[in-house]
Design a protein around this motif. Structure first.
Motif, PDB file in Angstrom:
ATOM      1  N   SER A  83       0.738  -1.210   0.020  1.00 25.48           N
ATOM      2  CA  SER A  83       0.099  -0.110   0.108  1.00 25.48           C
ATOM      3  C   SER A  83       0.806   1.426  -0.038  1.00 25.48           C
ATOM      4  N   VAL A  84       2.209   1.065   0.301  1.00 24.75           N
ATOM      5  CA  VAL A  84       3.067   2.363   0.594  1.00 24.75           C
ATOM      6  C   VAL A  84       3.905   2.487  -0.732  1.00 24.75           C
ATOM      7  N   GLN A  85       3.616   1.590  -1.598  1.00 22.65           N
ATOM      8  CA  GLN A  85       4.524   1.882  -2.930  1.00 22.65           C
ATOM      9  C   GLN A  85       3.748   2.499  -4.098  1.00 22.65           C
ATOM     10  N   GLU A 108       8.798   4.896   1.489  1.00 19.28           N
ATOM     11  CA  GLU A 108       8.091   4.246   2.858  1.00 19.28           C
ATOM     12  C   GLU A 108       8.513   5.093   4.005  1.00 19.28           C
ATOM     13  N   HIS A 111       5.820   7.403   5.326  1.00 17.81           N
ATOM     14  CA  HIS A 111       4.794   7.095   6.158  1.00 17.81           C
ATOM     15  C   HIS A 111       4.794   7.141   7.526  1.00 17.81           C
ATOM     16  N   ALA A 117       0.372   8.950   5.710  1.00 22.03           N
ATOM     17  CA  ALA A 117       0.098   7.593   5.722  1.00 22.03           C
ATOM     18  C   ALA A 117      -1.499   7.541   5.631  1.00 22.03           C
ATOM     19  N   GLN A 120      -2.501   7.874   1.915  1.00 16.23           N
ATOM     20  CA  GLN A 120      -2.154   7.025   0.839  1.00 16.23           C
ATOM     21  C   GLN A 120      -3.163   5.932   1.248  1.00 16.23           C
ATOM     22  N   PRO A 140       2.182  -2.832   4.570  1.00 13.86           N
ATOM     23  CA  PRO A 140       2.176  -1.388   4.626  1.00 13.86           C
ATOM     24  C   PRO A 140       3.689  -1.003   4.837  1.00 13.86           C
ATOM     25  N   SER A 141       4.073  -0.036   5.853  1.00 19.70           N
ATOM     26  CA  SER A 141       5.641   0.366   6.110  1.00 19.70           C
ATOM     27  C   SER A 141       5.599  -0.242   7.704  1.00 19.70           C
ATOM     28  N   SER A 146       1.092   3.545   9.565  1.00 16.11           N
ATOM     29  CA  SER A 146       0.598   3.137   8.737  1.00 16.11           C
ATOM     30  C   SER A 146      -0.517   1.815   8.682  1.00 16.11           C
TER      31      SER A 146
END
Ligand code: GUN
Ligand code: ZN
Length: 458
Positions: A83-85, A108, A111, A117, A120, A140-141, A146
């Motif tokens: 999700s963080v990319q 990342e 976040h 966070a 996103q 996530p991170s 996040s």
């Protein structure tokens, strides 16, 4: 994603397609395919209630919606995505380890900021739904912010989502490293808060063996012992330089996969992305433990990682699911993912049928995650996570669709030529969470208001 209360009884008329079993590798086999052209799917209080022929129009207590000539399938399941990319999707010119350092870790690190966070996570959840994905296993991170943001976004949309704080206590930049006591405390708190809440589940998430010390991997194994129903997700044997590095870091292990085995991380709730550079002993270990490989063909092609041996996994009776692996992968679309899976197998001399590909992204993934009582098919009692698709969009695809001689040929053209632009609507637990606009503007409606609109128009 608030919106109006959905109608308690909805009936969707479309071409229904799902699976009652595994169509298998090899030539298209119709045995496990359940195709009910022009049928009603009846949804009551968020669950599938029944299926009946198109001519048998439901009574006035049902809100009837007409998708005749369109394809209705279970919501798609992406078993490995970050999700963080989203910010690093399509980053030029690197293989895995370089790509992580240059693009992924900096993205990342951002976040740590709760506002970023949250924004996103919302964008990610909406994007999944706008691609027809209703369930996902997500990285996530390392930041608890996040994880909370993602669970929160999924919960408000009613999605079946599995995620957990990424564990990294070495070989990662400052700001992305945790340590064993801190990570343990955060995991325990997150499990207590989220695991089993609604449709959410926790996954213990060591990023990969290179970025966790043996002590942290042991801690992850102990967490799984303590919390038997949580999942585990990680990466394994993706890239040759990575595999060589793991062999240096863990000389005592027989293989990369064996590092996880020794730490007690392999079980029937384990999801390991990639698994390209495995051997027969590894595949036997996967089959014995019940762990699955989340095959990520788009990412494997984009990062030049290698060609996954699906046939060998199948021969070993080890579970395979399909995953976008964005941002290593270049699209959240599971249609594109299926199409890339076909290409990867073609390069190995194997032909992946559209039935096998779609089964893997629906019932197959649900079974591998032990969630087939809830998702993956149109069986009465399942959550009404469903998607409706145009069989074809654009003149070329429509022309090809018109020439298809049987269901497999049609479905294969849909999978190879289609993408999120074919998606008409996404329902999660009977509630509209995505609806394509019909105004040709390309804009999309993501709120749960289509039902209210239809009710108002009715
Ligand atoms: N291995 C370790 N981290 C990652 C990641 O973020 N993406 C991919 N594709 N492989 C990884
Ligand atoms: Zn990944």
């Amino acid at each position: 994603m608030s919106g109006a209360q959905p109608h308690p009884r909805r009936a969707l008329r479309a071409d229904l397609l799902d699976f009652t079993g595994d169509p298998g590798m090899g030539a298209p086999s119709f045995g496990a395919v359940r195709h009910r052209a022009d049928h009603w799917l009846l949804i009551e209080h968020g669950r599938i209630a029944a299926v009946q022929p198109g001519a048998q129009v439901p009574g006035s207590e049902w809100l009837c919606e007409d998708y005749r000539g369109q394809l209705l399938i279970p919501g798609l399941i992406d078993t490995h995505v970050h999700s963080v990319q989203l910010d690093v999707i399509a980053s030029y010119g690197a293989e895995l380890l370089d790509w992580l350092e240059r693009f992924t870790f900096p993205a990342e690190a951002r976040h740590a900021d709760a506002v970023h966070a949250q924004g996103q996570a919302e964008a990610f959840a909406d994007a999944l739904l706008a691609h027809g994905t209703t369930s996902a296993v997500v990285f996530p991170s390392v930041h608890a912010t996040s994880v909370n943001a993602l669970f929160d976004a999924a919960q408000r949309r009613g999605m079946r989502l599995i995620t957990g704080k990424v564990l990294m206590d070495r070989h990662a930049p400052e700001g992305l490293r945790d340590d064993v006591p801190q990570a343990l405390a955060q995991c325990e708190a997150l499990i207590a808060r989220w695991h089993g809440t609604g449709r959410l589940a926790y996954a213990v998430t060591p990023r990969f063996a290179a970025s966790s010390t043996p002590e942290q991997l042991a801690m992850a194994g102990a967490l799984l012992q303590r919390h038997r129903s949580v999942y585990m997700q990680t990466h394994v044997a993706e890239n040759r330089a990575e595999v060589a590095w793991i062999a240096e870091l863990f000389p005592e292990a027989r293989s990369y996969l064996d590092v996880y085995h020794r730490a007690g991380l392999l079980n029937e709730r384990a999801v390991l992305a990639h698994g390209i550079w495995l051997d027969d002993a590894d595949r036997a270990l996967l089959a014995d433990s019940g762990a699955q490989i989340a095959h990520s063909p788009s990412s494997n092609l984009f990062l030049g990682s290698g060609l996954f041996d699906w046939q060998a996994m199948s021969d070993a009776k080890a579970a395979v699911s399909l995953a976008s692996d964005v941002g290593g992968g270049t699209s959240l679309s599971m249609l594109r993912t299926m199409a890339d899976a076909y290409r990867v197998q073609a390069l190995r001399g194997v032909r992946l049928s559209a039935f096998k590909a779609l089964h893997t992204a629906t019932l197959g993934a649900a079974q591998a995650l032990h969630l087939d009582h809830e998702i993956g098919s149109l069986e009465p009692g399942r959550a009404a996570d469903v998607t409706v698709w145009d069989w074809a969009t654009g003149a070329v695809a429509r022309g090809r669709d018109a020439l298809a001689r049987d269901l497999h040929e049609r479905l294969f053209a849909w999978m190879m030529l289609g993408d999120e632009r074919n998606l008409v609507t996404t329902l999660v637990a009977g509630r509209t969470q995505y609806k394509r606009r019909n105004d040709d503007s390309g804009a999309s409606e993501t709120a749960d208001d289509a039902n209210a609109r239809r009710a108002a128009a009715a």
